[in-house]
Design a protein around this motif. Structure first.
Motif, PDB file in Angstrom:
ATOM      1  N   LEU A 151      11.548   6.875   0.141  1.00 38.37           N
ATOM      2  CA  LEU A 151      11.413   7.896   1.174  1.00 38.37           C
ATOM      3  C   LEU A 151      11.148   7.171   2.480  1.00 38.37           C
ATOM      4  N   MET A 152      11.873   7.541   3.513  1.00 34.81           N
ATOM      5  CA  MET A 152      11.722   6.805   4.769  1.00 34.81           C
ATOM      6  C   MET A 152      11.802   7.703   5.983  1.00 34.81           C
TER       7      MET A 152
ATOM      8  N   SER B  59       0.816  -1.211   0.000  1.00 31.44           N
ATOM      9  CA  SER B  59       0.000   0.000   0.000  1.00 31.44           C
ATOM     10  C   SER B  59       0.850   1.262   0.000  1.00 31.44           C
ATOM     11  N   GLN B  60       2.154   1.108   0.239  1.00 29.64           N
ATOM     12  CA  GLN B  60       3.065   2.245   0.289  1.00 29.64           C
ATOM     13  C   GLN B  60       3.863   2.406  -1.004  1.00 29.64           C
TER      14      GLN B  60
ATOM     15  N   LEU C 109       8.090   3.622   5.289  1.00 32.18           N
ATOM     16  CA  LEU C 109       8.818   3.515   4.026  1.00 32.18           C
ATOM     17  C   LEU C 109       7.847   3.608   2.865  1.00 32.18           C
ATOM     18  N   GLY C 110       8.117   4.525   1.939  1.00 37.09           N
ATOM     19  CA  GLY C 110       7.333   4.648   0.722  1.00 37.09           C
ATOM     20  C   GLY C 110       8.246   4.581  -0.490  1.00 37.09           C
ATOM     21  N   ILE C 111       7.715   4.049  -1.594  1.00 37.68           N
ATOM     22  CA  ILE C 111       8.519   3.885  -2.803  1.00 37.68           C
ATOM     23  C   ILE C 111       7.740   4.407  -4.001  1.00 37.68           C
ATOM     24  N   LEU C 112       8.398   5.218  -4.801  1.00 32.97           N
ATOM     25  CA  LEU C 112       7.864   5.677  -6.080  1.00 32.97           C
ATOM     26  C   LEU C 112       8.461   4.781  -7.155  1.00 32.97           C
TER      27      LEU C 112
ATOM     28  N   GLN D  15       9.416   4.591  15.246  1.00 31.00           N
ATOM     29  CA  GLN D  15       8.796   3.479  14.524  1.00 31.00           C
ATOM     30  C   GLN D  15       9.094   3.569  13.030  1.00 31.00           C
ATOM     31  N   GLY D  16      10.383   3.775  12.737  1.00 28.91           N
ATOM     32  CA  GLY D  16      10.805   3.965  11.357  1.00 28.91           C
ATOM     33  C   GLY D  16      11.632   2.802  10.845  1.00 28.91           C
TER      34      GLY D  16
END
Length: 437
Positions: free
Chosen positions: A365-366, A279-280, A422-425, A373-374
């Motif tokens: 992006l993190m 979902s990220q 954590l998100g990813i493009l 909580q990363g």
């Protein structure tokens, strides 16, 4: 040694001691049945559907036999598709159920005037072919084609019927669909914690407990190793003005650290590219990395984002897009370096992020830190023959040819504490205009 890079990821990750060689991440139980989208869990590159999430399929809505749902979830097979692959063709029988774990697909059919057109777009959490669960005589009216690299879970209708034949409850349910809420959840899909507030007097307070995942993820330390071999003559004679053993060991450690960063990005078990929650993960709007895409990524990791991580060519592509729009990114100074930034969040280069043959890459992006909580790095200090933190150099002896051997080992891993850290493009195009390979 030309292969030495800045290795920003190793410098920026907070490193946490993993005593006993493992680190357990206990998360609150998360599922959201009733939102119309199927949810998955991924352990590295292996993806599984959450059994209860099969209740999103119309034929299974309201069915709550955990054992049967688990059996059905185990019948799904993971398949990978490349951009442009045709997944189903019009006219074929509808004999499989497809769950879209990751990626984007176009449903292609006949338009108003008889031409081929995109009827709808399917993405993460979508499903199709579910009619096969109750009707084996249907055929596909449209075709489905992968737009980006896609990961789908597929179950043949015959497999579903095998499970249904052994369950009287499922057979009865298929005759009558019904839906009922399972339990309260918060907006993030986590099992709710009941709290009373704003009350007066002495009302009965709600009882609650924090529901955790039943099978928490344990991250075990990985290892990168090599054996450094040096002739005793070199160690004895060639140690002035520079110690040759020391220099060879230094370059060996540099190579291990380069491999360590590569594994933290790409390893299918614990690498960040494979452990981002589905979902990220989002896709670019037009292919090239635009300011709009970076803003969208920031909206995925909006709680105290620490830094972007991108291949140097991806950063250059983003710079071109900004220049074409007359937008100029910020710049910040860190550790004596001037780096580009977007919305105040620095963009660090990392040449370990892969570039596909079609010239696409990813931007990460993190949020970092255990208390936040990363994303955290894992290592273990205090190991025998430790030369650097969590890196040992162990003397292995001298063989009959007078070769001295040293075993050089680095232990490490990484963990994502909660999904929104954590998100990813994905599918970021970097080859535009005169860009060359």
């Amino acid at each position: 040694m030309q292969g030495i890079s800045s290795r920003w990821l190793l410098k920026l990750l907070p490193w946490v001691q993993a005593s006993g060689g493992a680190y357990r991440v206990n998360r609150r139980l998360t599922y959201t049945v009733g939102d119309g989208r199927v949810t998955f869990v991924n352990t590295g590159a292996d993806i599984q559907v959450i059994p209860r999430e099969l209740g999103e399929l119309p034929a299974l809505r309201g069915f709550d036999d955990e054992e049967v749902l688990s059996a059905l979830a185990g019948r799904f097979e993971q398949r990978e598709y490349r951009p442009g692959d045709v997944i189903v063709e019009a006219g074929q029988p509808v004999d499989r159920v497809y769950l879209v774990a990751h990626g984007k697909l176009n449903e292609i059919g006949q338009g108003e005037f008889g031409d081929e057109t995109v009827l709808r777009v399917l993405a993460n959490g979508s499903f199709f072919g579910h009619e096969a669960l109750v009707d084996s005589s249907r055929e596909w009216d449209q075709s489905l084609r992968a737009v980006t690299a896609c990961t789908l879970l597929v179950m043949p209708a015959a497999q579903f019927r095998e499970v249904a034949d052994r369950s009287d409850e499922l057979q009865a349910h298929l005759a009558e669909f019904r839906s009922r809420p399972e339990r309260a959840q918060n907006p993030h899909g986590e099992a709710a914690i009941e709290v009373a507030s704003g009350h007066a007097g002495e009302p009965d307070l709600p009882g609650t407990y924090v529901d955790y995942e039943g099978a928490p993820r344990e991250y075990e330390l990985s290892v990168a190793q090599t054996v450094l071999r040096v002739h005793s003559r070199v160690a004895d004679l060639y140690n002035e003005p520079m110690d040759q053993v020391e220099q060879q060991l230094r370059l060996t450690i540099e190579a291990l650290r380069e491999r360590q960063e590569h594994e933290l990005i790409n390893n299918r078990e614990f690498g960040l590219l494979h452990n981002a929650d589905l979902s990220q993960r989002i896709h670019t709007r037009t292919g090239a990395p635009t300011p709009d895409d970076m803003d969208e990524l920031l909206s995925m990791v909006w709680k105290d984002p620490a830094f972007f991580l991108a291949h140097p060519r991806t950063i250059a592509a983003f710079g071109r897009e900004c220049s074409s729009r007359g937008v100029y990114p910020d710049s910040i100074e860190t550790q004596g370096h001037r780096l580009p930034a977007w919305r105040g969040v620095p963009i660090y280069p990392c040449n370990k992020i892969p570039i596909s043959p079609t010239r696409t890459s990813s931007i990460l992006l993190m949020r970092t830190g255990e208390s936040a909580q990363g994303v955290i790095g894992l290592h273990q200090t205090g190991i025998p023959d430790e030369f650097q933190p969590s890196l040992s150099v162990r003397f292995m002896g001298i063989d009959e040819k007078a070769i001295i051997s040293y075993l050089v080992s680095a232990y490490y891993s990484a963990a994502v504490m909660v999904p929104d850290a954590l998100g990813i493009l994905d599918s970021v195009e970097i080859a535009q205009g005169g860009d060359r390979a």
